[in-house]
Design an enzyme around this catalytic site. Sequence first.
Site, PDB file in Angstrom:
ATOM      1  N   ALA A  49       0.855  -1.186   0.000  1.00 13.36           N
ATOM      2  CA  ALA A  49       0.000   0.000   0.000  1.00 13.36           C
ATOM      3  C   ALA A  49       0.891   1.235   0.000  1.00 13.36           C
ATOM      4  O   ALA A  49       2.049   1.167   0.421  1.00 13.36           O
ATOM      5  CB  ALA A  49      -0.877  -0.018   1.247  1.00 13.36           C
ATOM      6  N   GLY A  73       0.523  -5.213   0.680  1.00 19.24           N
ATOM      7  CA  GLY A  73      -0.542  -5.183  -0.316  1.00 19.24           C
ATOM      8  C   GLY A  73      -0.086  -5.725  -1.665  1.00 19.24           C
ATOM      9  O   GLY A  73      -0.898  -6.234  -2.439  1.00 19.24           O
ATOM     10  N   GLU A  75      -0.533  -9.261  -1.444  1.00 25.12           N
ATOM     11  CA  GLU A  75      -1.981  -9.525  -1.389  1.00 25.12           C
ATOM     12  C   GLU A  75      -2.597  -9.484  -2.793  1.00 25.12           C
ATOM     13  O   GLU A  75      -3.471 -10.286  -3.111  1.00 25.12           O
ATOM     14  CB  GLU A  75      -2.654  -8.509  -0.453  1.00 25.12           C
ATOM     15  CG  GLU A  75      -2.286  -8.782   1.010  1.00 25.12           C
ATOM     16  CD  GLU A  75      -2.836  -7.746   1.974  1.00 25.12           C
ATOM     17  OE1 GLU A  75      -2.499  -6.565   1.792  1.00 25.12           O
ATOM     18  OE2 GLU A  75      -3.611  -8.117   2.869  1.00 25.12           O
ATOM     19  N   GLU A  87       3.535  -5.849   7.249  1.00 26.51           N
ATOM     20  CA  GLU A  87       2.676  -4.822   7.848  1.00 26.51           C
ATOM     21  C   GLU A  87       2.913  -4.667   9.346  1.00 26.51           C
ATOM     22  O   GLU A  87       2.830  -3.553   9.888  1.00 26.51           O
ATOM     23  CB  GLU A  87       1.199  -5.159   7.603  1.00 26.51           C
ATOM     24  CG  GLU A  87       0.705  -4.905   6.189  1.00 26.51           C
ATOM     25  CD  GLU A  87       0.921  -6.074   5.234  1.00 26.51           C
ATOM     26  OE1 GLU A  87       1.720  -6.976   5.558  1.00 26.51           O
ATOM     27  OE2 GLU A  87       0.292  -6.082   4.166  1.00 26.51           O
TER      28      GLU A  87
HETATM   29  C1  3H9 Z   1       0.290  -2.471   3.323  1.00 27.02           C
HETATM   30  O1  3H9 Z   1       0.603  -2.915   2.256  1.00 27.02           O
HETATM   31  C2  3H9 Z   1      -1.108  -2.565   3.882  1.00 27.02           C
HETATM   32  C3  3H9 Z   1      -1.979  -3.567   3.170  1.00 27.02           C
HETATM   33  O2  3H9 Z   1      -1.867  -4.841   3.740  1.00 27.02           O
HETATM   34  C4  3H9 Z   1      -3.429  -3.220   3.284  1.00 27.02           C
HETATM   35  C5  3H9 Z   1      -3.877  -1.946   2.705  1.00 27.02           C
HETATM   36  C6  3H9 Z   1      -5.377  -1.792   2.753  1.00 27.02           C
HETATM   37  N1  3H9 Z   1       4.621   3.484   0.212  1.00 27.02           N
HETATM   38  O3  3H9 Z   1      13.293   1.754   1.258  1.00 27.02           O
HETATM   39  P1  3H9 Z   1      13.769   2.518   0.077  1.00 27.02           P
HETATM   40  C7  3H9 Z   1       9.499   4.880  -0.661  1.00 27.02           C
HETATM   41  S1  3H9 Z   1       1.407  -1.649   4.288  1.00 27.02           S
HETATM   42  C8  3H9 Z   1       5.133   4.698  -0.091  1.00 27.02           C
HETATM   43  O4  3H9 Z   1      14.753   3.589   0.317  1.00 27.02           O
HETATM   44  P2  3H9 Z   1      15.009   0.103  -0.874  1.00 27.02           P
HETATM   45  C9  3H9 Z   1      10.527   5.193   0.416  1.00 27.02           C
HETATM   46  O5  3H9 Z   1       9.999   6.058   1.385  1.00 27.02           O
HETATM   47  C10 3H9 Z   1       2.883  -1.609   3.318  1.00 27.02           C
HETATM   48  N2  3H9 Z   1       6.459   4.917  -0.265  1.00 27.02           N
HETATM   49  O6  3H9 Z   1      14.343   1.540  -1.044  1.00 27.02           O
HETATM   50  C11 3H9 Z   1      11.621   5.829  -0.414  1.00 27.02           C
HETATM   51  O7  3H9 Z   1      11.213   7.158  -0.697  1.00 27.02           O
HETATM   52  P3  3H9 Z   1      12.279   8.323  -0.847  1.00 27.02           P
HETATM   53  C12 3H9 Z   1       3.632  -2.885   3.359  1.00 27.02           C
HETATM   54  C13 3H9 Z   1       7.272   3.873  -0.148  1.00 27.02           C
HETATM   55  O8  3H9 Z   1      15.349  -0.353  -2.232  1.00 27.02           O
HETATM   56  C14 3H9 Z   1      11.565   5.035  -1.728  1.00 27.02           C
HETATM   57  O9  3H9 Z   1      10.259   4.441  -1.764  1.00 27.02           O
HETATM   58  N3  3H9 Z   1       4.882  -2.754   2.659  1.00 27.02           N
HETATM   59  C15 3H9 Z   1       6.807   2.594   0.169  1.00 27.02           C
HETATM   60  O10 3H9 Z   1      16.061   0.145   0.179  1.00 27.02           O
HETATM   61  C16 3H9 Z   1      12.593   3.936  -1.817  1.00 27.02           C
HETATM   62  O11 3H9 Z   1      12.495   3.102  -0.657  1.00 27.02           O
HETATM   63  C17 3H9 Z   1       6.030  -2.431   3.282  1.00 27.02           C
HETATM   64  O12 3H9 Z   1       6.079  -2.280   4.468  1.00 27.02           O
HETATM   65  C18 3H9 Z   1       5.413   2.414   0.347  1.00 27.02           C
HETATM   66  N4  3H9 Z   1       4.880   1.206   0.628  1.00 27.02           N
HETATM   67  O13 3H9 Z   1      13.865  -0.848  -0.293  1.00 27.02           O
HETATM   68  C19 3H9 Z   1       7.261  -2.290   2.407  1.00 27.02           C
HETATM   69  N5  3H9 Z   1       7.858   1.743   0.241  1.00 27.02           N
HETATM   70  O14 3H9 Z   1      13.156   7.909  -1.969  1.00 27.02           O
HETATM   71  C20 3H9 Z   1       7.936  -0.972   2.670  1.00 27.02           C
HETATM   72  C21 3H9 Z   1       8.950   2.481  -0.044  1.00 27.02           C
HETATM   73  O15 3H9 Z   1      11.470   9.533  -1.110  1.00 27.02           O
HETATM   74  N6  3H9 Z   1       9.057  -0.756   1.822  1.00 27.02           N
HETATM   75  N7  3H9 Z   1       8.605   3.762  -0.267  1.00 27.02           N
HETATM   76  O16 3H9 Z   1      13.026   8.380   0.463  1.00 27.02           O
HETATM   77  C22 3H9 Z   1      10.244  -1.391   1.936  1.00 27.02           C
HETATM   78  O17 3H9 Z   1      10.414  -2.283   2.746  1.00 27.02           O
HETATM   79  C23 3H9 Z   1      11.381  -0.949   1.086  1.00 27.02           C
HETATM   80  O18 3H9 Z   1      11.088   0.349   0.618  1.00 27.02           O
HETATM   81  C24 3H9 Z   1      11.669  -1.846  -0.155  1.00 27.02           C
HETATM   82  C25 3H9 Z   1      12.733  -1.152  -1.052  1.00 27.02           C
HETATM   83  C26 3H9 Z   1      12.193  -3.195   0.321  1.00 27.02           C
HETATM   84  C27 3H9 Z   1      10.430  -2.045  -0.992  1.00 27.02           C
END
Ligand code: 3H9
Length: 705
Positions: free
Chosen positions: A68, A107, A110, A130
């Site tokens: 998400a 998500g 999902e 999450e």
């Molecule tokens: C969910 O999904 C809820 C659902 O179950 C239900 C919904 C109804 N959204 O980490 P990075 C940005 S909850 C917005 O440096 P990497 C991050 O802030 C979600 N922005 O890169 C950064 O921005 P900036 C569950 C996001 O390669 C840029 O992307 N998912 C999101 O080291 C690069 O990120 C998670 O918890 C996001 N979801 O790692 C996964 N994710 O460049 C969260 C990232 O402006 N994300 N950004 O600073 C991660 O774990 C890591 O970002 C990922 C990449 C492994 C994907």
Amino acid sequence: MSSPAAAPAVQTARHGAVLVATLHNPPVNALSVEVRRGLLQAVEQAEADPEVRALLLVGAGRGFIAGADIREFGKPPQPPSLPDVCNRIEACSKPVIAAIHGAALGGGLEVAMAAHYRLAMADARLGLPEVQLGLIPGAGGTQRAPRLMGLKPAVELMLSGRHLGAAQALETGLVDRLGEGGDAAAAGLAYAHQLLAARAVVRRTCDGSLADDVEAARATLQQIRAETATKTRGLFSPLKIVEAVEAGLDLPFEDALRHERQLFLQCIDSPQRAGLIHAFFAEREVVKAPETRDHAPRPIASVGVVGGGTMGAGIAVAVLDAGLPVTMVERDAQALARGRANVEKVYDALVAKGRLSAQARAAVLARFQGSTAYADLAGADLVIEAVFEDIAVKHAVFAELDRVCKPGAVLATNTSYLDIDAIAAGVSRPQDVIGLHFFSPANIMKLLEIVVPARVSPEVVATAFDLARTLGKVPVRAGVCDGFIGNRILARYRQAADFLMEDGASPYEIDEAVRAFGYPMGPYQVSDLAGGDIGWATRKRRAPTRDPRARYVQIPDRLCERGWFGQKTGRGYYLYPQGSRTGVPDPEVLAIIDAERQRAGIRPRRFTPEEIQRRYLAAMVNEGANVLREGIALRPLDIDVTFLHGYGFPRFRGGPMKYADTVGLDRVLADICEFAQDDPLFWQPSPLLVELVGQGRNFDSLNRL
Ligand code: 3H9
């Protein structure tokens, strides 16, 4: 000037009978409202086009979908919701295939689980993280994951938040096959055509069963609930995950989804969600120091470390672990042998635990060199000094470095307190001198304070941030002052704790109240672990400059005078019988405290855990505000990250400044003013705090530079 229309977030293209829907939402294809709409439209397009017999979902760029869009949480929701999108995908009358590369998280997974077939490329990482954001999977994940992987592995995946690789995902049943090559779209398309050729049917995850033996599943969940309650003490969302899965045992799929949604919304509303998401973004902001924007880092291919004590050896290991060569310099052969042994000890322990092979140990140590001659640092791109905390000793080391190091080498000090401007002033190249404050054990602790003296070149600051990335550290930019960000604030709240102790709370009550707030340990347990002699040395150093009017609690000195430094001496605030690592309260310590109260003419009073927490945190936040006002920290979030990664501050509270915002700055200020009635000198409200309260603003308003 008109801007060109934004490209659609989901783009579709026909490849024979397969409609390929490609997500374009850089950097991580988060499920923003445009992506959700685009996915729905793609399904409708596939349904409506008689030529289309299957729908393939792929992500453009680095990965499939990272989840998400976290930035949307806390804002008014915009339709379609993600659960609706997932349900529509699953209901599609034509097979839907997800081809996953890179991250398929939250998500994102999902969406993939709502598809009918899943293929993972070699670089795929799948997970439901999450819980790390204070949430539960809220788009069917709690119901679909157990149907695909089995109940216990699915709950474990959700509670741990860990990522699975492609092979593990295949093994657990989360995906159906592995894709060949490096192109997810091509591999997905080949798979889709095979499925069509085999007349594969629509296969909906929701039609599977959550558990074959409902009673056995209930018992499993009961056991997991009990373990989770103990392990994740104080956390809100883990038990909600268990509850959501359990509801699926009794309810029809649609009702279980509705229940999951309710629990998800409860989590969205919880302050823990706000704290954890603040931490997530703060960690990504700290790396963007001003100097990193316009200045390229210098290349660092070899590192020197001066000093082989605990810190020096820990730093050497951190650098070796990052794959760089290290030359350690000590003053004589004996000290060098100790330094080398300190480094080897770390790798020997890993070999003993089976976490490192003897061969890998040898390969790492082949990059390690020891010397007693500064001249051997002539080729180093960066030298980190980690010698005794004494300004004269530091000056002597830096004079040597100035003499032998090549032009352009970065000269760093690991001092925790000393004036780095003064150290820089002692060399002919102050533009190359910077502070790299590692935390002990330096190879384990993530925090790295990058301390920026007045005359350092911005390029050297950028180099320090680049080094932090190489070492896998969390860097925080700090200014020069006694203790920088972390230790300066620590000194204040430790004092507040000592006042509480002298005024009537026992160290054991204080530790318990601090643990109840969410810390893994209280301040007196930490003191016993780190060694009371460290704080004692600092207090002695500060004694000549201490304000004579300031209250000074002598209890810690009384313990140190007896040689009770904590775990290493078998007793400190606690007793550690027979080398035990968990202390027991010591009646003799309580007697010493009593005697000190009498000497100071204090009539002890009782403090509730909540009163203890209020004082402890008010001191922390107030000094945090001073650190901000003086520009020692750039933003409140830099303080938050410092305390999350270096001082055990509970992550679910987001950090001290975020916590203060949650409580309300007016309430924090009111507390400080109340405490000031007894001790106006210590409890002087920070002018910044007063100003923010006057303007009705919070710390977060200062996070946007
Ligand atoms: C969910 O999904 C809820 C659902 O179950 C239900 C919904 C109804 N959204 O980490 P990075 C940005 S909850 C917005 O440096 P990497 C991050 O802030 C979600 N922005 O890169 C950064 O921005 P900036 C569950 C996001 O390669 C840029 O992307 N998912 C999101 O080291 C690069 O990120 C998670 O918890 C996001 N979801 O790692 C996964 N994710 O460049 C969260 C990232 O402006 N994300 N950004 O600073 C991660 O774990 C890591 O970002 C990922 C990449 C492994 C994907």
